[in-house]
Design a protein around this motif. Structure first.
Motif, PDB file in Angstrom:
ATOM      1  N   TYR A  74       6.185 -45.105 -21.546  1.00  0.00           N
ATOM      2  CA  TYR A  74       5.256 -44.647 -20.505  1.00  0.00           C
ATOM      3  C   TYR A  74       4.585 -43.325 -20.903  1.00  0.00           C
ATOM      4  O   TYR A  74       3.593 -42.915 -20.322  1.00  0.00           O
ATOM      5  N   GLN A 110      12.286 -33.222 -23.622  1.00  0.00           N
ATOM      6  CA  GLN A 110      12.101 -33.938 -22.348  1.00  0.00           C
ATOM      7  C   GLN A 110      13.033 -33.376 -21.264  1.00  0.00           C
ATOM      8  O   GLN A 110      13.168 -32.177 -21.154  1.00  0.00           O
ATOM      9  N   SER A 111      13.706 -34.262 -20.542  1.00  0.00           N
ATOM     10  CA  SER A 111      14.413 -33.789 -19.341  1.00  0.00           C
ATOM     11  C   SER A 111      15.582 -32.849 -19.613  1.00  0.00           C
ATOM     12  O   SER A 111      16.102 -32.234 -18.675  1.00  0.00           O
ATOM     13  N   GLU A 206       1.531 -36.652 -22.765  1.00  0.00           N
ATOM     14  CA  GLU A 206       2.172 -36.685 -21.447  1.00  0.00           C
ATOM     15  C   GLU A 206       1.234 -36.172 -20.348  1.00  0.00           C
ATOM     16  O   GLU A 206       1.204 -36.726 -19.240  1.00  0.00           O
TER      17      GLU A 206
HETATM   18  N1  GLU Z   1       8.731 -35.646 -19.159  1.00  0.00           N
HETATM   19  C1  GLU Z   1       9.437 -36.773 -18.645  1.00  0.00           C
HETATM   20  C2  GLU Z   1       8.878 -37.177 -17.301  1.00  0.00           C
HETATM   21  O1  GLU Z   1       8.466 -36.332 -16.559  1.00  0.00           O
HETATM   22  C3  GLU Z   1      10.894 -36.446 -18.577  1.00  0.00           C
HETATM   23  C4  GLU Z   1      11.751 -37.593 -18.132  1.00  0.00           C
HETATM   24  C5  GLU Z   1      13.118 -37.623 -18.800  1.00  0.00           C
HETATM   25  O2  GLU Z   1      13.284 -37.170 -19.920  1.00  0.00           O
HETATM   26  O3  GLU Z   1      14.048 -38.165 -18.150  1.00  0.00           O
HETATM   27  O4  GLU Z   1       8.835 -38.325 -16.965  1.00  0.00           O
END
Ligand code: GLU
Length: 362
Positions: A74, A110-111, A206
């Motif tokens: 995504y 990321q998260s 993103e």
């Molecule tokens: N940047 C991702 C988002 O906002 C992080 C999601 C993840 O790593 O769980 O969807």
């Protein structure tokens, strides 16, 4: 001190260091203390350096052919990352490092970033204020759920789901978004013990596709649970997710959490001691999103995953393990990273809910 006593003391100190996994990070800072004082920091469960090294290699060989899961797609950039990349790193509270595989490859955090923004918000505002403004309840839904925002009494849920993480970003005191972002990035670098930077291509990929996160922020505004301009908070959040780390840097960030908030590489205090249990509890509760319950059941360690393929698990007082492998399961957690951490944690009795983790022997 007699020569003989000095020699015995030196031997004990050397043995403690050779042990690899120190029981407490403070040990490294107390090298000048007497051998007798040192001895009380020796963990009865500290595995030997050779044992950890062998396990890391064993886990790598065992799981390298596991090709279950699929890269996140995504975020277009993530779909293009080589699915075969696989790296494991362990950093201990006395700054020993064990690694194998693709541990120099820089992937987007990321998260996992959410943990460190939470830490920064707590450091600046205090844990109670952050708890009150964001909360710490598992949502029982996907990490980016709009329904959770509407349904939950707190609306934000917790700092490790997207809505709560965007709200946490918005809490960081700053005159403007640039200052807020610079503060966050500087804090991550302090946690890693070296300068980290944005992977621009990830950020652009993103930012072009984050309509869902923008919707979450707009909804938070309706409930008065976001504390700076929503689109700008989402932009800083998107940047923090796009920070590049390799497995060793990530493991070092985790080792800092394991080491009571002191970076074992730099000796610098990054996080106040009193914040550590709260941060780790948030990780235990929601760190693997929808998979957090199963993770607590099987592994019993605070951890955080990112859709870039990283998972960081923290073993309080001992160290941290970071694994990177892009293919994810349905809940958005790296399949190989879960395999490896589960395997290593079981072999070393790391499950915090097991008395064996504090040295209980049958
Ligand atoms: N940047 C991702 C988002 O906002 C992080 C999601 C993840 O790593 O769980 O969807």
């Amino acid at each position: 001190m007699s020569k003989k006593k000095w020699y015995a003391g030196a031997l004990i100190v050397a043995a403690l260091f050779a042990a690899g996994f120190a029981s407490y990070g403070s040990m490294a800072r107390k090298v000048h203390a007497s051998a007798a004082a040192q001895q009380k920091y020796e963990s009865p469960v500290a595995p030997r350096a050779e044992q950890v090294k062998a396990l890391v290699n064993e886990a790598y060989e065992k799981f390298k052919t596991d090709n279950r899961g699929k890269n996140a797609d995504y975020i277009p950039y993530l779909a293009k990352v080589d699915s075969n990349l696989f790296g494991i790193a362990i950093v201990t509270t006395n700054n020993q490092m064990y690694s194998t595989g693709d541990v120099k490859y820089s992937f987007s955090i990321q998260s996992i970033a959410k943990v460190f923004t939470l830490a920064l918000a707590m450091k600046e505002l205090g844990g109670d204020a952050v708890f009150q403004k964001v909360g710490s309840e598992p949502t029982g839904r996907a990490f980016n759920s709009v329904l959770a925002v509407a349904d939950m009494p707190t609306h934000t849920g917790n700092p490790l789901v997207n809505a709560g993480a965007i709200a946490t970003v918005s809490l960081i005191p700053a005159a403007n978004e640039t200052e807020r972002w610079n503060k966050i990035l500087a804090f991550y670098s302090q946690a890693a013990g070296e300068k980290l930077s944005l992977i621009d291509e990830v950020y652009r990929s993103e930012a072009a596709t984050n309509q869902g996160n923008r919707a979450l922020a707009a909804l938070l505004l309706k409930y008065e649970r976001i504390y700076s301009d929503p689109p700008q908070a989402v932009d800083v959040y998107t940047k923090e997710c796009s920070v590049g780390v390799n497995a060793v840097q990530l493991a070092r960030m985790g080792a800092m959490l394991a080491n009571d908030g002191i970076n074992p590489a730099t000796g610098e205090r990054v996080i106040p001691s009193e914040d550590i249990p709260e941060i780790l509890s948030a990780m235990m509760m929601a760190g693997l999103d929808d998979g957090s319950g199963g993770w607590a059941w099987r592994v019993g360690l605070p951890a955080k995953s990112g859709v870039g393929g990283g998972i960081l698990a923290v073993v309080p007082g001992k160290g941290a393990i970071a694994v990177f492998a892009p293919p994810l399961d349905e809940a958005g957690n790296s399949v190989k990273a879960q395999d490896v951490i589960t395997y290593v944690a079981n072999k070393l009795n790391y499950n915090l809910f097991s008395p064996a983790s504090v040295g209980w022997k049958q």
